[in-house]
Design an enzyme around this catalytic site. Sequence first.
Site, PDB file in Angstrom:
ATOM      1  N   LYS A 143      -9.014  -5.397  -1.386  1.00 51.25           N
ATOM      2  CA  LYS A 143      -9.981  -5.540  -0.533  1.00 51.25           C
ATOM      3  C   LYS A 143     -11.226  -4.531  -0.627  1.00 51.25           C
ATOM      4  O   LYS A 143     -11.109  -3.833  -1.078  1.00 51.25           O
ATOM      5  CB  LYS A 143      -9.437  -5.709   1.223  1.00 51.25           C
ATOM      6  N   GLU A 188     -10.176   4.136  -2.803  1.00 51.35           N
ATOM      7  CA  GLU A 188      -9.294   3.020  -4.071  1.00 51.35           C
ATOM      8  C   GLU A 188      -9.718   1.741  -4.248  1.00 51.35           C
ATOM      9  O   GLU A 188      -8.876   0.885  -4.568  1.00 51.35           O
ATOM     10  CB  GLU A 188      -7.777   2.760  -2.822  1.00 51.35           C
ATOM     11  N   GLU A 286      -5.120  10.940  -0.147  1.00 50.90           N
ATOM     12  CA  GLU A 286      -4.526  10.377   0.348  1.00 50.90           C
ATOM     13  C   GLU A 286      -3.084  11.038   0.394  1.00 50.90           C
ATOM     14  O   GLU A 286      -2.354   9.699  -0.747  1.00 50.90           O
ATOM     15  CB  GLU A 286      -5.530   8.918   0.412  1.00 50.90           C
ATOM     16  N   ASP A 297       1.810   3.472  20.408  1.00 49.40           N
ATOM     17  CA  ASP A 297       1.029   2.778  21.324  1.00 49.40           C
ATOM     18  C   ASP A 297       1.148   0.828  21.219  1.00 49.40           C
ATOM     19  O   ASP A 297       0.052   0.523  21.579  1.00 49.40           O
ATOM     20  CB  ASP A 297      -0.793   2.903  20.179  1.00 49.40           C
ATOM     21  N   SER A 390      -3.624   1.679  16.609  1.00 51.28           N
ATOM     22  CA  SER A 390      -2.777   2.849  15.206  1.00 51.28           C
ATOM     23  C   SER A 390      -1.830   2.445  14.544  1.00 51.28           C
ATOM     24  O   SER A 390      -0.961   2.009  15.115  1.00 51.28           O
ATOM     25  CB  SER A 390      -3.013   3.704  16.018  1.00 51.28           C
ATOM     26  N   ASP A 393       0.256   6.399  14.248  1.00 48.47           N
ATOM     27  CA  ASP A 393       0.237   7.121  15.175  1.00 48.47           C
ATOM     28  C   ASP A 393       1.721   8.270  14.975  1.00 48.47           C
ATOM     29  O   ASP A 393       2.086   9.183  15.217  1.00 48.47           O
ATOM     30  CB  ASP A 393       0.362   6.279  16.175  1.00 48.47           C
TER      31      ASP A 393
END
Length: 653
Positions: A143, A188, A286, A297, A390, A393
């Site tokens: 994307k 990216e 990354e 969560d 998230s 998490d």
Amino acid sequence: MKKLCLLLTLALPVLLLCGCGASSQAPAEEPIDSTLYVKSVDLPEDFILGMDISSLLAEEASGVRYYNFDGQEQDLLQILADNGLTHIRVRVWNHPYDADGNGYGGGNNDIEKAVEIGRRATAAGLKLIVDFHYSDFWADPGKQMVPAAWAGMDLENKAQAVYDFTADGLQKLTEAGVDVAMVQIGNETNGAMCGEKRWVDIQELMKAGSRAVRETCPEALVTIHFANPENAESMLNYASKLAYYSVDYDVFASSYYPFWHGTLENLASVLSTVQETYGKRVMVMETSYAYTGADTDFSGNSVSDESGGITKNYPFTVQGQANAVRDVIETVASLDSGLGVCYWEGAWITVGTESWEANHELWEKYGSGWASSYAAAYDPDDAGKYYGGSSWDNQAFFDADGRPLESLRLFRLLRTGNAVEPTPDAIRDTVLRVDLADSIVLPETVDAVMTDGSLRSVPVVWDLTEQEIADMQNGGPATYAISGTAGDMEARGTLTMAAFNYLENPGFESGDLSGWTVTDLGSTEQLWAEEKLTDSLEGTWHFHFWSPQPGSVEFTLEQSLDTLKTGNYRFAVSIMGGDCGETELYAYVKLDGETVATAPLKITSYGEWDTAELRDLPYEEGHTLTVGVYVKCQGEKSGAWGKIDGAELTAEG
Ligand code: CA
């Protein structure tokens, strides 16, 4: 923008106000006591130990608090600085808000958020890495949407917009006294950026962004960032494109997620080729690893127990997380031009532990989830449909209450190491395959993964009654989840009852195409065996195809056998993929080269495997049986892609 710095120089020291590249004091090192096993790494003095914490402000607004190892609530930036981190990375989206000002989520990270985080980072003695996505929301290999305000611009105007946005953003940061060490032109950008998909166009935008950094923040390093180093050929192609077009940059950065991006050996090979061929600094921009397979969560995670337990000897434990990250750091540090490693979203923990509803309200209001429902205004097909909390998490360095995990000690222990006695940390998953004709014999030992990453055989007691074993024995072909205990740890695994599979390398687990013949009938760019646990139906390998040009995908993948016994056989094979457009897909069986049976296959979307099964295939000794898959795709978006796995040729009962 250069003018600004020069003018300010008259009044105040330039490094103070135009903080680009300014040096800062590292916190004083004190000996620390930790249970974490750490094998020392030979780290250069200035090695970057970074962490992306872009979601911080949205997390804090949602009520999240962070604590230091003394149990005191503290500014996250200070906690990270005190624990050996040197750099903070923050993403910048152009305008992550709908027409009514509702944030798209993912931290709602515009330039103002970067300034605020950057200011706090600088106050804590940390330098900033600025990650311009040149999009209103997430940009990644799948994307690269143009910001809404730039839609319809011709290339020249878009390049000017990239220049202005970059220069303006850096001006805001430097005016706030933020210590900017590095600036990423795109995130990216695997063959696309800001809505452009041709390198001849992409490079113009990159050059514009780079020029803005040189003129506004001359001390900062210009970085270009890609993902998917497991596709070495593609990565080296990106590096050659940058050189061919003379894009002015300093650092070639790659993402490296151990569960998706191939081996460390491959990563080192790709980065060292880039450093040697093009003379660039290299880094991992990354990385991450899970400390638990569980979600905290109520919003699913990118990696989980379901996506695979222990791979590559890193269990989803606090120690496994530390070991995985340590090994990435060692790999980059071993390269002559290795600049550093940045952990991605190490503090993106849950905003609450009560319910999905309570969390959902906070994600919507403050943007603390990966996407809010408002993102539909910009990205209706993905974020607009699948918005939530998230997905990371379980990969933070803090638990659900904001308390630091022992793995956060890693960064300060790297240089010295911490040689505590290795202990069993987790039990490696057991994978048993039993022929239907054989008796089930459960293993008496399993492999414990030790805290130092080594394996040790330990006795296991399986939690199975004799009746359950008998039921599996007589239940025909099936796969069962099994569990037990080894010491005080849980042992898990699968037991598959299956007929003998006559195919060689049926699931590509040998790591190559041995046994198979691939015939490219079009001009398919990628046709190979690929290692990626989450994209495999069985094991960690599968057959992979991808090609960006419309209509270029057409191939057969087949295997021939001529030593079978006379009898009836069954052939099955599975496929999944996406962006294929119009397709012609089927599994086939040939006898002495003549097609005798076919069965249609379909490709729908990621993770949706379709299986073709061909039964009662008669075979006589002395003949040649060929089984295979025919694939033809028109392709759409960034190109048709797919995965083939789990081929079986079995005798009919
Ligand atoms: Ca989650």
